[in-house]
Motif scaffolding. Sequence first.
Motif, short mmCIF file in Angstrom:
data_model
loop_
_atom_site.label_atom_id
_atom_site.label_comp_id
_atom_site.label_asym_id
_atom_site.label_seq_id
_atom_site.Cartn_x
_atom_site.Cartn_y
_atom_site.Cartn_z
N ASN A 58 0.79 -1.23 0.00
CA ASN A 58 0.00 0.00 0.00
C ASN A 58 0.82 1.28 0.00
N GLY A 59 2.14 1.17 0.01
CA GLY A 59 2.95 2.39 0.04
C GLY A 59 2.88 3.04 1.41
N ILE A 60 2.83 4.37 1.44
CA ILE A 60 2.79 5.12 2.70
C ILE A 60 1.35 5.23 3.19
N VAL A 61 1.12 4.82 4.43
CA VAL A 61 -0.20 4.89 5.04
C VAL A 61 -0.07 5.38 6.48
N ARG A 62 -1.16 5.94 6.99
CA ARG A 62 -1.15 6.43 8.37
C ARG A 62 -1.29 5.28 9.35
N GLU A 63 -2.15 4.33 9.05
CA GLU A 63 -2.38 3.18 9.92
C GLU A 63 -2.18 1.90 9.11
N LEU A 64 -1.70 0.86 9.76
CA LEU A 64 -1.57 -0.42 9.10
C LEU A 64 -2.95 -0.99 8.76
N ASN A 65 -2.99 -1.85 7.76
CA ASN A 65 -4.25 -2.44 7.28
C ASN A 65 -5.19 -1.39 6.75
N SER A 66 -4.61 -0.28 6.26
CA SER A 66 -5.41 0.79 5.66
C SER A 66 -4.90 1.06 4.26
N THR A 67 -5.80 1.40 3.35
CA THR A 67 -5.41 1.73 1.98
C THR A 67 -5.34 3.23 1.76
N ASN A 68 -5.69 4.01 2.78
CA ASN A 68 -5.60 5.47 2.65
C ASN A 68 -4.15 5.90 2.61
N SER A 69 -3.81 6.76 1.69
CA SER A 69 -2.42 7.16 1.52
C SER A 69 -2.09 8.38 2.36
N LYS A 70 -1.33 9.31 1.80
CA LYS A 70 -0.77 10.41 2.58
C LYS A 70 -1.82 11.37 3.15
N ALA A 71 -3.09 11.22 2.71
CA ALA A 71 -4.12 12.11 3.22
C ALA A 71 -4.23 12.04 4.74
N ASN A 72 -3.96 10.86 5.30
CA ASN A 72 -4.06 10.68 6.74
C ASN A 72 -2.70 10.54 7.41
N LEU A 73 -1.62 10.87 6.69
CA LEU A 73 -0.29 10.77 7.26
C LEU A 73 -0.13 11.81 8.36
N GLY A 74 0.51 11.43 9.46
CA GLY A 74 0.71 12.36 10.56
C GLY A 74 1.48 13.59 10.13
N ALA A 75 1.20 14.70 10.79
CA ALA A 75 1.87 15.96 10.44
C ALA A 75 3.37 15.86 10.73
N ILE A 76 4.17 16.40 9.82
CA ILE A 76 5.62 16.39 9.97
C ILE A 76 6.10 17.75 10.42
N ILE A 77 6.89 17.77 11.49
CA ILE A 77 7.56 18.99 11.93
C ILE A 77 8.96 18.96 11.34
N TRP A 78 9.24 19.84 10.39
CA TRP A 78 10.52 19.84 9.69
C TRP A 78 11.56 20.64 10.47
N PRO A 79 12.83 20.53 10.12
CA PRO A 79 13.86 21.35 10.77
C PRO A 79 13.47 22.82 10.72
N GLY A 80 13.76 23.52 11.80
CA GLY A 80 13.35 24.91 11.92
C GLY A 80 11.99 25.05 12.55
#
Length: 267
Positions: A182-204
């Motif tokens: 399924n590529g990148i998913v927020r939860e395992l056993n889920s087909t939802n992609s980056k729409a539900n990916l946790g927010a990323i805090i980037w450098p800075g």
Amino acid sequence: MLPSLSSKLFTKAKEVGMMSEGYVWIITYGTTDLLSSLDASIIDSMQGVLGVKPHVPRTKEHENFRVRWKRKFQQDNSTELNAELNIFGLWAYDAAMAIEKLGATSIGGYGKTNISGNSTDLESFGISQSGPKLLQSLLSTTFRGLSGDFHIIDGQLQSSTYQIVNVISNGGRGIGFWTAANGIVRELNSTNSKANLGAIIWPGDTTSLPKGWMIPTNGKKLRVGVPVKDGFSEFVKTTWNSDTNTTTVAGSFQKAPLWDLMFREQS
């Protein structure tokens, strides 16, 4: 990198301003899986870093083993306060279990090598008489271990699921997973992609997606140097073509589908 070297790298990167807004850093499981063992000052210099590590299913067997191992480790190492079993320890345990499943008779005895007067300690080790047979048996063995499915391909233990973490505050925060299906998913056993990916805090300390280096119209082209060294052709191999006056570079360093997928889905 090993954690000791990556610790020095991020300390220096912060000193020269390369942990500020606009930068992106990705670490592999050699460091990601050992974040809990790093000093607070090192974690502070890694804020905003992304990392991946093999996902270990939380099972009753795994938890029982972790408790027993930690109790035994602290009995033998009383000065270690935050000892945790990492993925390398689990892999070693599963490999031992795989050998045990083959039966003790599969290992056989050890033969001595011809040792010269200038030999090293490594050369003094015996060679398993059943080594080739044991190797082939391990390569064909599959079972459910503490670290997940035990399955070796091309000499490497395969992990079907990776956890993506974001270094925030005093450790790594899980923001999703990557699976081959399924590529990148927020939860395992889920087909939802980056729409539900946790927010990323980037450098800075920003949630804005870094744009990367903006190439100026009059800028010089980036030249990439590839180290050429005999003995590791699986990692990098160069072939010179005298007819076309060109060099072809190949090897496993080019195989990074996870990183490519992460950047494509975030862009």
